[in-house]
Design an enzyme around this catalytic site. Structure first.
Site, mmCIF file in Angstrom:
data_model
loop_
_atom_site.group_PDB
_atom_site.id
_atom_site.type_symbol
_atom_site.label_atom_id
_atom_site.label_comp_id
_atom_site.label_asym_id
_atom_site.label_seq_id
_atom_site.Cartn_x
_atom_site.Cartn_y
_atom_site.Cartn_z
ATOM 1 N N CYS A 1 0.751 -1.179 0.039
ATOM 2 C CA CYS A 1 0.098 0.047 0.037
ATOM 3 C C CYS A 1 1.011 1.230 0.064
ATOM 4 O O CYS A 1 1.697 1.222 0.666
ATOM 5 C CB CYS A 1 -0.743 -0.062 1.302
ATOM 6 S SG CYS A 1 -1.520 1.482 1.913
ATOM 7 N N GLU A 2 0.576 2.097 -1.024
ATOM 8 C CA GLU A 2 1.441 3.493 -0.875
ATOM 9 C C GLU A 2 1.261 4.323 0.269
ATOM 10 O O GLU A 2 2.089 5.322 0.364
ATOM 11 C CB GLU A 2 1.375 4.055 -2.508
ATOM 12 C CG GLU A 2 0.144 4.730 -2.424
ATOM 13 C CD GLU A 2 0.010 5.486 -4.044
ATOM 14 O OE1 GLU A 2 0.716 4.990 -5.004
ATOM 15 O OE2 GLU A 2 -0.907 6.285 -4.119
ATOM 16 N N HIS B 1 0.951 3.530 3.493
ATOM 17 C CA HIS B 1 1.435 3.010 4.750
ATOM 18 C C HIS B 1 2.697 2.162 4.535
ATOM 19 O O HIS B 1 3.546 1.634 5.502
ATOM 20 C CB HIS B 1 0.424 1.956 5.446
ATOM 21 C CG HIS B 1 -0.963 2.834 5.842
ATOM 22 N ND1 HIS B 1 -2.040 2.886 4.865
ATOM 23 C CD2 HIS B 1 -1.083 3.646 6.911
ATOM 24 C CE1 HIS B 1 -2.873 3.760 5.829
ATOM 25 N NE2 HIS B 1 -2.395 4.081 6.860
ATOM 26 N N GLN C 1 -5.104 -0.275 -4.898
ATOM 27 C CA GLN C 1 -5.643 -1.490 -5.562
ATOM 28 C C GLN C 1 -6.331 -0.998 -7.078
ATOM 29 O O GLN C 1 -6.200 -1.625 -7.773
ATOM 30 C CB GLN C 1 -6.540 -2.245 -4.701
ATOM 31 C CG GLN C 1 -7.018 -3.519 -5.487
ATOM 32 C CD GLN C 1 -7.998 -4.431 -4.532
ATOM 33 O OE1 GLN C 1 -7.679 -4.308 -3.286
ATOM 34 N NE2 GLN C 1 -8.801 -5.100 -4.943
ATOM 35 N N CYS D 1 -2.844 -2.813 6.070
ATOM 36 C CA CYS D 1 -3.003 -1.507 6.878
ATOM 37 C C CYS D 1 -4.675 -1.399 7.329
ATOM 38 O O CYS D 1 -4.759 -0.670 8.068
ATOM 39 C CB CYS D 1 -2.883 -0.411 5.955
ATOM 40 S SG CYS D 1 -3.649 -0.332 4.485
HETATM 41 ZN ZN LIG Z 1 -2.778 1.771 3.461
#
Ligand SMILES: [Zn+2]
Length: 243
Positions: A135-136, A138, A176, A206
């Site tokens: 995930c960009e 977190h 996503q 996350c």
């Molecule tokens: Zn995230």
């Protein structure tokens, strides 16, 4: 402290720069703090700087190792401990060579096109492609399955290439929705057709391991292009995925 480390420290720890970043950046009327954990999708392209590849991979690894060591040091970890000593270099190598290797276009899979000799003109579905992304927002894992499908316009590609294209775009800091659309756009270009479908079903760590701590929810995103964008084709595809 090495001179490189001092130089980076001076550049990055400049309090004026930090202040501007903290207060000055707003998206519409929401501040970064208002947005919190909600993930934003800003566009199809991964936001990259113009000079993203000015440094070589080796230079990037060297800088990341120094900066990661700084993070560990700030958190109070003892970098002299045998177990921690190699971590900054390991993380740097893992970022550049593995989990974020898809940022570099040089790592894009080379795909050969073949003529559709069997004249197979129904949908081809490659399902359950396992991928690991991050995930960009977190920098923690997104783990999921991608299902991709296409109807040949006269050209076909090797099945393993579908898998490789998914892996290439997964190995970036991602959201996503963008991952789904990047895979779809790439397949459209390579296969010279709009008849592409991409479905991604993924868990975001996350969401499950921190923040709202929901361990059971999953996120599904879809792209139905061309002939796939009809209730009949969607139903047919769903049937294959459910079997
Ligand atoms: Zn995230």
């Amino acid at each position: 402290m090495s001179s490189l480390r001092q130089h980076i420290k001076k550049k990055n720890m400049n309090t004026e720069v930090l202040k501007v970043k903290k207060n000055g950046h707003k998206l519409k009327e929401f501040s970064i703090t208002d947005i919190g954990d909600d993930h934003l999708y800003t566009g199809l392209e991964t936001p990259m700087k113009k000079d993203a590849f000015k440094l070589s991979d080796e230079e990037k690894k060297e800088r990341i190792a120094i900066l990661f060591e700084e993070i560990m040091d700030v958190m109070g970890l003892d970098l002299n401990d045998d177990s921690l000593q190699g971590t900054p270099n390991r993380v740097a190598k893992m970022y550049i060579d593995e989990i974020f290797s898809g940022l570099n276009p040089a790592n894009k899979p080379k795909v050969a096109l073949f003529d559709n000799k069997y004249k197979y003109n129904q949908m081809l579905v490659e399902k359950n492609i396992t991928f690991y992304s991050n995930c960009e927002h977190h920098f923690v894992p997104i783990i999921g399955k991608a299902h991709v499908a296409y109807i040949s316009s006269g050209k076909v590609i090797g099945l393993s290439k579908l898998n490789r294209i998914v892996q290439y775009y997964a190995k970036r800091p991602q959201v996503q929705e963008r991952l789904t659309n990047q895979i779809a756009e790439e397949l459209k270009t390579i296969l010279q057709t709009d008849d592409i479908a991409v479905i991604i079903d993924a868990k975001h760590l996350c969401v499950s391991s921190r923040g709202i701590k929901d361990d059971t929810s999953a996120t599904v995103t879809t792209y139905y292009g061309g002939q796939f964008n009809t209730p009949e084709k969607i139903r047919e595809l769903q049937n294959y995925l459910n079997n």
